[in-house]
Design an enzyme around this catalytic site. Structure first.
Site, PDB file in Angstrom:
ATOM      1  N   HIS A   1     -53.268 -34.793  11.799  1.00  0.00           N
ATOM      2  CA  HIS A   1     -53.750 -33.940  12.882  1.00  0.00           C
ATOM      3  C   HIS A   1     -55.232 -33.613  12.698  1.00  0.00           C
ATOM      4  O   HIS A   1     -55.689 -32.551  13.134  1.00  0.00           O
ATOM      5  CB  HIS A   1     -52.919 -32.659  12.939  1.00  0.00           C
ATOM      6  CG  HIS A   1     -52.984 -31.924  14.251  1.00  0.00           C
ATOM      7  ND1 HIS A   1     -52.957 -32.546  15.474  1.00  0.00           N
ATOM      8  CD2 HIS A   1     -53.072 -30.587  14.517  1.00  0.00           C
ATOM      9  CE1 HIS A   1     -53.011 -31.637  16.437  1.00  0.00           C
ATOM     10  NE2 HIS A   1     -53.106 -30.441  15.874  1.00  0.00           N
TER      11      HIS A   1
ATOM     12  N   ASP B   1     -47.277 -28.695  14.380  1.00  0.00           N
ATOM     13  CA  ASP B   1     -48.699 -28.988  14.156  1.00  0.00           C
ATOM     14  C   ASP B   1     -49.390 -27.901  13.339  1.00  0.00           C
ATOM     15  O   ASP B   1     -48.966 -26.738  13.312  1.00  0.00           O
ATOM     16  CB  ASP B   1     -49.430 -29.097  15.498  1.00  0.00           C
ATOM     17  CG  ASP B   1     -49.103 -30.376  16.245  1.00  0.00           C
ATOM     18  OD1 ASP B   1     -48.192 -31.100  15.822  1.00  0.00           O
ATOM     19  OD2 ASP B   1     -49.753 -30.629  17.280  1.00  0.00           O
TER      20      ASP B   1
ATOM     21  N   HIS C   1     -45.661 -25.216  16.447  1.00  0.00           N
ATOM     22  CA  HIS C   1     -46.684 -25.083  15.414  1.00  0.00           C
ATOM     23  C   HIS C   1     -46.138 -24.302  14.229  1.00  0.00           C
ATOM     24  O   HIS C   1     -45.333 -23.381  14.403  1.00  0.00           O
ATOM     25  CB  HIS C   1     -47.919 -24.373  15.969  1.00  0.00           C
ATOM     26  CG  HIS C   1     -48.585 -25.107  17.084  1.00  0.00           C
ATOM     27  ND1 HIS C   1     -48.138 -25.049  18.389  1.00  0.00           N
ATOM     28  CD2 HIS C   1     -49.665 -25.942  17.087  1.00  0.00           C
ATOM     29  CE1 HIS C   1     -48.908 -25.812  19.158  1.00  0.00           C
ATOM     30  NE2 HIS C   1     -49.838 -26.355  18.390  1.00  0.00           N
TER      31      HIS C   1
ATOM     32  N   HIS D   1     -59.295 -29.778  12.843  1.00  0.00           N
ATOM     33  CA  HIS D   1     -58.862 -29.451  14.205  1.00  0.00           C
ATOM     34  C   HIS D   1     -60.018 -29.348  15.206  1.00  0.00           C
ATOM     35  O   HIS D   1     -60.123 -28.400  15.974  1.00  0.00           O
ATOM     36  CB  HIS D   1     -58.060 -28.146  14.200  1.00  0.00           C
ATOM     37  CG  HIS D   1     -57.075 -28.035  15.318  1.00  0.00           C
ATOM     38  ND1 HIS D   1     -57.421 -27.638  16.590  1.00  0.00           N
ATOM     39  CD2 HIS D   1     -55.741 -28.268  15.368  1.00  0.00           C
ATOM     40  CE1 HIS D   1     -56.357 -27.614  17.366  1.00  0.00           C
ATOM     41  NE2 HIS D   1     -55.310 -28.007  16.645  1.00  0.00           N
TER      42      HIS D   1
END
Length: 298
Positions: free
Chosen positions: A172, A121, A266, A176
């Site tokens: 995503h 991510d 990540h 964020h």
């Protein structure tokens, strides 16, 4: 672009109808055994670490839910780490959400046998993504990268490299945010802008999306469906956003390995040196244990 896309005028009407039809109710979706962490500033649950100011998806590991992702037969071709959003963006056309609209994200593969999915991510980040891509290329396995739109827009060369290597590009959001704190128009903007960047660069929009912090709500599922995306969470959280040691990340993956497992790591959002190094250790171990690294299909 897709062959069944509508004319510009029709797309404008659908955009307006979708915006007017959105309700103001916000409700988190809870899956039994599937935890999620609050955004920065929110007191963590007992025993759970609080995420840093720009923490990526920081959730506890999820247990398998009633829905699972179908197994792919072959790879899919498909800062501060928060850059300033583009303000002149016009959201892409969307279709109305059609059944089935999910009420929870997928957590694992179905009928997978000894197959697992590796997901990353928050990228792409030129400091860490290339190292992850190099290791995946060395072992000839695909992965999923859930990109933030602002990062993908700033590093389009890495976005193309991911796709050229056969990895699946997921959405995503743009910057964020905590999805349940946003009105529907902002959720659509966050998801739509990111899909537009990916579509413009790769010629195809993402088919999967993941909520930052693992925090989903009714509107995110509806808008995701409008954008022709399915929600994917995870089974094992490496918690690499807390920047633990390489050995700790490796241990968490090994302990959580199993049929159909989806691993969360990540490649941006902080110091991911340990995440890059850990992949070089646990990936060959998974393969030696007979696990097949794959990606979901739709």
């Amino acid at each position: 672009m897709k062959e069944d896309q509508l004319s510009p005028g029709r797309r404008s009407l659908l955009r307006a109808a979708a915006a007017l039809g959105a309700t103001a109710t916000v409700s988190l979706v809870a899956v039994e055994g599937f935890g999620r962490s609050a955004p920065p500033g929110t007191p963590p649950a007992a025993g759970a670490p609080a995420p840093p100011a720009a923490a990526p998806s920081a959730s506890a590991s999820g247990a398998a839910g009633p829905e699972a992702v179908p197994l792919a037969g072959s790879p899919v071709n498909a800062s501060a780490y928060r850059l300033r959003p583009i303000t002149s963006y016009a959201p892409p056309a969307v279709r109305r959400a059609l059944p089935p609209v999910r009420s929870r994200p997928f957590l694992k593969l179905s009928g997978a046998g000894r197959a697992m999915v590796l997901t990353f991510d928050d990228g792409p980040d030129p400091r860490y993504t290339p190292g992850i891509l190099k290791t995946l290329r060395e072992y000839g396995v695909p992965a999923m990268f859930f990109v933030c739109g602002e990062m993908a827009d700033a590093h389009r060369d890495l976005l193309r490299e991911m796709a050229d290597d056969g990895h699946v590009i997921g959405n995503h959001t743009w910057s964020h945010p905590l999805i349940p704190s946003l009105p529907p128009s902002r959720i659509r903007d966050e998801l739509g802008r990111t899909s537009e960047v990916v579509d413009r660069e790769l010629g195809r929009a993402p088919l999967w999306y993941r909520a930052p912090f693992g925090a989903w709500n009714k509107h995110s599922f509806e808008i995701g469906a409008e954008l022709d995306m399915e929600p994917l969470a995870w089974t094992v959280d490496t918690l690499d956003w807390t920047e633990p040691s390489t050995a700790t990340i490796v241990r968490r993956v090994r302990d959580g390995a199993g049929p159909g497992v989806v691993v969360l790591s990540h490649d941006a959002g902080g110091d991911r040196t340990q995440s890059v190094a850990a992949l070089r250790t646990y990936l060959p171990w998974l393969l030696e244990q007979g696990y097949r690294i794959t990606v979901p299909r739709r």
